[in-house]
Design a protein around this motif. Structure first.
Motif, mmCIF file in Angstrom:
data_model
loop_
_atom_site.group_PDB
_atom_site.id
_atom_site.type_symbol
_atom_site.label_atom_id
_atom_site.label_comp_id
_atom_site.label_asym_id
_atom_site.label_seq_id
_atom_site.Cartn_x
_atom_site.Cartn_y
_atom_site.Cartn_z
ATOM 1 N N UNK A 31 -15.904 60.178 -7.827
ATOM 2 C CA UNK A 31 -15.172 59.378 -8.815
ATOM 3 C C UNK A 31 -15.224 57.875 -8.528
ATOM 4 N N UNK A 32 -15.969 57.474 -7.488
ATOM 5 C CA UNK A 32 -15.991 56.039 -7.141
ATOM 6 C C UNK A 32 -16.552 55.180 -8.275
ATOM 7 N N UNK B 162 -13.694 51.676 -14.613
ATOM 8 C CA UNK B 162 -12.352 51.652 -15.228
ATOM 9 C C UNK B 162 -11.587 50.400 -14.805
ATOM 10 N N UNK B 163 -11.781 49.979 -13.555
ATOM 11 C CA UNK B 163 -11.108 48.769 -13.075
ATOM 12 C C UNK B 163 -11.575 47.545 -13.865
ATOM 13 N N UNK B 164 -12.892 47.451 -14.062
ATOM 14 C CA UNK B 164 -13.405 46.295 -14.814
ATOM 15 C C UNK B 164 -13.009 46.386 -16.288
ATOM 16 N N UNK C 45 -7.421 52.631 -7.180
ATOM 17 C CA UNK C 45 -6.397 53.299 -7.999
ATOM 18 C C UNK C 45 -7.043 54.182 -9.068
ATOM 19 N N UNK C 46 -8.043 53.631 -9.760
ATOM 20 C CA UNK C 46 -8.665 54.377 -10.859
ATOM 21 C C UNK C 46 -9.504 55.560 -10.371
ATOM 22 N N UNK C 47 -10.120 55.437 -9.164
ATOM 23 C CA UNK C 47 -10.930 56.570 -8.709
ATOM 24 C C UNK C 47 -10.056 57.788 -8.422
ATOM 25 N N UNK C 48 -8.757 57.570 -8.280
ATOM 26 C CA UNK C 48 -7.853 58.681 -7.964
ATOM 27 C C UNK C 48 -7.459 59.498 -9.202
ATOM 28 N N UNK D 203 -1.380 57.405 -15.128
ATOM 29 C CA UNK D 203 -1.774 56.052 -15.538
ATOM 30 C C UNK D 203 -1.728 55.108 -14.342
ATOM 31 N N UNK D 204 -2.683 54.198 -14.307
ATOM 32 C CA UNK D 204 -2.660 53.122 -13.308
ATOM 33 C C UNK D 204 -1.795 52.016 -13.895
ATOM 34 N N UNK D 205 -0.645 51.761 -13.287
ATOM 35 C CA UNK D 205 0.226 50.716 -13.845
ATOM 36 C C UNK D 205 0.563 49.652 -12.790
ATOM 37 N N UNK D 206 1.276 48.642 -13.242
ATOM 38 C CA UNK D 206 1.589 47.512 -12.368
ATOM 39 C C UNK D 206 2.472 47.899 -11.195
ATOM 40 N N UNK D 207 3.335 48.879 -11.390
ATOM 41 C CA UNK D 207 4.219 49.304 -10.293
ATOM 42 C C UNK D 207 3.405 49.935 -9.168
#
Ligand code: ATR
Length: 285
Positions: free
Chosen positions: A110-111, A117-119, A253-256, A269-273
């Motif tokens: 998933x890397x 996804x990060x970009x 975070x996103x690879x998880x 969801x990947x969020x600010x927290x």
């Protein structure tokens, strides 16, 4: 059936050697709490000589795990031992995510998805140009080359101190990928819209080499897959020179996300927290 009963007793792992520095338990623990799921996710350290036996215990159910993440040095062994590695991990020869499905151990990597996804989240339009430059040809750069190629970049230039390693990757990933020595960096950056650092340059106590990013197109984005420190020496230089930068934390975070969804049945969801939680942990250590 409610979610907590559905996932009751679902246990997932992150394994590596060593594994105690992994931040994955923090990430998955956050999502389990946020989604009010009853599962668990924990670090499970396995030495190299015990890895085959560990995977056998996952396959036969005696470990009690439904799957997990695999990190250094087990990614290649995880790929080889899985019953059903997918296409992505077959091309890489390494897997970082495992899950049981109908009694068979499936594997993916998933890397690359974490990287894109990060970009996508932090700099949409990052994939508009045809030309990308990737600095480094180590283990970590493989999934990046694959992801950038699969996103549609037409020319991917891999620049590495040891040019032979870059050549191996160019051979593996097809004719859109080209290998170069460090001396060619400035030349291959000409007109590129994406620059990715996959090396630890400037972080081993040595001074970071000065990189002139000006050959890149003006709206190029410079990113790093290293996230400790968040602003790596190369990102700091690119920012000073007026380029957009994206740090590598979001990739972690996103690879998880795909693994969590496989094991626990809900897409997190990947969020600010979550991001703040990991940054706070980085500041502690
Ligand atoms: P990983 O699996 O995390 O990518 P690696 O396989 O050790 O780690 O690769 C590290 C990358 O950083 C390699 O591209 C390495 O270049 P070499 O293949 O020539 O070793 C690069 N790297 C590390 N330190 C470097 C330095 N001081 N100068 C240039 N490149 C460096």
């Amino acid at each position: 059936m409610d979610d907590s009963r559905e996932t009751h007793g679902v246990n997932a792992f992150v394994t590596g050697y060593p594994v105690k520095h992994s931040r994955s338990p923090l990430i998955h623990g956050y999502w389990l709490r946020q989604l009010e799921l009853a599962g668990s996710y924990r670090a499970h350290e396995v030495p190299v000589e015990d890895f085959t036996a560990f995977i056998a215990s996952v396959k036969d159910g005696t470990s009690g795990f439904v799957g997990g993440n695999v990190t250094i040095p087990h990614k290649e062994a995880a790929f080889k031992l899985a019953d059903r590695p997918d296409e992505l991990s077959s091309e890489l020869g390494a897997s970082n995510t495992l899950w049981l499905e109908n009694g068979l151990l499936h594997a993916t990597n998933t890397d690359g998805r974490g990287f894109t996804a990060n970009l996508d989240e932090r700099h949409s339009g990052w994939d508009r140009s045809d030309r990308a430059v990737i600095l480094g040809a180590g283990g970590a750069s493989r999934a990046i080359i694959q992801a950038v190629r699969d996103r549609g970049f037409k020319e991917i230039h891999v620049v590495n101190r040891t040019v032979e390693r870059a050549k191996e990757l160019a051979d593996r990933f097809g004719d859109r990928v080209h290998a170069h020595p460090m001396a060619a960096l400035g030349e291959v950056m000409q007109g590129a819209g994406l620059f990715i650092n996959t090396t630890s340059l400037g972080m081993d106590g040595e001074a970071a080499p000065r990189i002139d990013f000006s050959p890149l197109v003006q709206d190029a984005v410079v990113t790093d897959i290293v996230y400790v420190p968040l602003k790596t020496p190369l990102l700091a230089q690119a920012e000073e020179q007026g380029f957009a930068i994206v740090d590598g934390l979001g990739m972690l975070l996103h690879q998880a996300v795909p693994g969590f969804e496989k094991w626990f049945g809900k897409r997190p969801a990947v969020d600010g927290t979550l991001r703040a939680l990991i940054i706070a942990d980085m500041e502690k250590h």
